[in-house]
Design an enzyme around this catalytic site. Structure first.
Site, PDB file in Angstrom:
ATOM      1  N   CYS A  64     -15.169   3.758  38.443  1.00  0.00           N
ATOM      2  CA  CYS A  64     -14.931   3.625  39.811  1.00  0.00           C
ATOM      3  C   CYS A  64     -13.161   3.511  40.077  1.00  0.00           C
ATOM      4  CB  CYS A  64     -15.770   2.671  40.627  1.00  0.00           C
ATOM      5  SG  CYS A  64     -15.154   2.246  42.275  1.00  0.00           S
ATOM      6  N   TRP A  97     -25.158  -0.579  41.122  1.00  0.00           N
ATOM      7  CA  TRP A  97     -24.618  -0.586  39.708  1.00  0.00           C
ATOM      8  C   TRP A  97     -25.484  -1.603  38.866  1.00  0.00           C
ATOM      9  CZ3 TRP A  97     -20.557   2.367  38.480  1.00  0.00           C
ATOM     10  CH2 TRP A  97     -19.600   3.076  39.957  1.00  0.00           C
ATOM     11  N   THR A 131     -21.207  -1.992  46.079  1.00  0.00           N
ATOM     12  CA  THR A 131     -19.957  -1.422  45.520  1.00  0.00           C
ATOM     13  C   THR A 131     -19.420  -2.000  44.604  1.00  0.00           C
ATOM     14  OG1 THR A 131     -18.657  -2.284  47.475  1.00  0.00           O
ATOM     15  CG2 THR A 131     -19.871  -0.247  47.799  1.00  0.00           C
ATOM     16  N   VAL A 132     -18.545  -1.535  43.728  1.00  0.00           N
ATOM     17  CA  VAL A 132     -17.514  -2.303  42.941  1.00  0.00           C
ATOM     18  C   VAL A 132     -16.186  -2.112  43.296  1.00  0.00           C
ATOM     19  CG1 VAL A 132     -19.050  -2.463  40.871  1.00  0.00           C
ATOM     20  CG2 VAL A 132     -17.762  -0.441  41.213  1.00  0.00           C
ATOM     21  N   TYR A 195     -12.321  12.754  48.243  1.00  0.00           N
ATOM     22  CA  TYR A 195     -14.014  12.657  48.460  1.00  0.00           C
ATOM     23  C   TYR A 195     -14.131  13.330  49.903  1.00  0.00           C
ATOM     24  CZ  TYR A 195     -14.521   8.865  44.993  1.00  0.00           C
ATOM     25  OH  TYR A 195     -14.562   8.290  44.038  1.00  0.00           O
TER      26      TYR A 195
END
Length: 325
Positions: A64, A97, A131-132, A195
């Site tokens: 990421c 994740w 999220t990370v 993105y």
């Protein structure tokens, strides 16, 4: 009940609306500050946690770009001994994740298989994508924050007592106003711009996103023609923020996200700059091209339904002389 809008993409915490990609930026806003002080920048009402060595674990992923930023800043500042790190695997399902890289599929410190468990430990009905990067309190196993711009900001400003003696000045006081403007443009037009291209839902949205991205890329090419780094002669966080996108450009964004006017290797200033950073301590050794490609090409099944991961490009080109000394 989920609060996610129609078309939500948990892997990138955003959604497609009227053909265009919109990133969900409503992160957990908590901050970790020196002595739990009220910071002078940011939301004045956010919950505060005190800086304390060994109390928190940075959970990230090599794949990421937002998490890779946190990994690099932690290393540059020499915070490895005071903030431990757990690394998730490059692929995940719609839920979370996972710690595929660890023995038994569990983080050895937190003892969990999915980062989702740390989110649910604090927010049992957490409605958004997992999220990370995320900062997790080790003793409780609860997520503290996943607000990635503030995580690295606070690594520099709030953990200064624990920086290494040779830590770089990532936020030079005399450059902060200009740096804020540069960071904003890099984030909206490049970090997030790729993105918008990749997840555009119709031709009109894609064309607009493509034009915005390349306007910014041309601006960066010009800016870096007569200066070594974005803010001058020294590496700042602005460079870290741009680098994580550039490192993924030819391997992923050029083809997978249709950002294909040029390859990074075809832009002399940007390509030399990217190699310069890659060959600097804290960058290249923390860049994992195999993890990056596995993530994008296997997780984004709507873009790449076969799940086939390309073998190229050759990562050795990043070691070629950059000539920017």
């Amino acid at each position: 009940m989920s609060l996610q809008p129609s078309g939500y993409r948990p892997s990138v915490t955003g959604y497609v609306e009227k053909g265009g990609f919109n990133r969900d930026t409503a992160y957990i806003p908590d901050r970790i500050t020196e002595d739990g002080r009220r910071p002078e920048h940011g939301n004045a009402d956010v919950p505060l946690w005190p800086v304390e060595p060994g109390r928190y674990r940075l959970v990230a992923s090599w794949a990421c770009p937002w998490a890779n930023r946190a990994i690099i800043v932690r290393s540059l500042l020499g915070l490895e001994d005071v903030i431990s790190m757990g690394v998730c695997g490059p692929t995940h399902d719609m839920r979370s994740w996972t710690f595929d890289l660890d023995e038994g599929g569990k983080d050895p410190v937190l003892g969990i298989e999915r980062l989702q468990q740390a989110y649910f430990a604090r927010f049992p009905a957490y409605p958004k994508g997992i999220t990370v990067p995320a900062m997790v309190e080790i003793s409780t196993g609860e997520v503290v924050t996943n607000d990635f711009p503030w995580i690295t900001h606070d690594f520099f400003h709030e953990w200064r007592e624990f920086h290494s003696d040779d830590a770089p000045d990532l936020w030079p006081a005399h450059l902060r106003e200009e740096m804020d403007e540069v960071n904003k443009r890099v984030y909206t037009e490049v970090n997030n711009g790729v993105y918008r291209c990749g997840f555009a839902g119709d031709q009109e949205s894609y064309d607009a996103a493509y034009d915005r991205l390349w306007t910014a890329m041309d601006w960066l090419e010009e800016r870096l023609t007569d200066r070594r780094y974005l803010m001058g002669d020294a590496i700042t966080e602005a460079d870290v923020r741009l680098y994580t996108t550039l490192a993924r450009f030819d391997a992923v964004y050029h083809g997978h996200f249709k950002c294909n006017r040029q390859k990074l290797t075809e832009m002399p200033a940007l390509w030399g700059y990217a190699r310069d950073l890659y060959q600097s301590p804290g960058f290249g050794e923390l860049t994992r091209f195999d993890q990056i490609k596995a993530h994008y090409y296997r997780v984004h099944t709507d873009i790449n339904p076969t799940g086939v991961v390309p073998k190229g490009p050759d990562p050795d080109v990043w070691l070629e002389p950059h000539g920017r000394g």
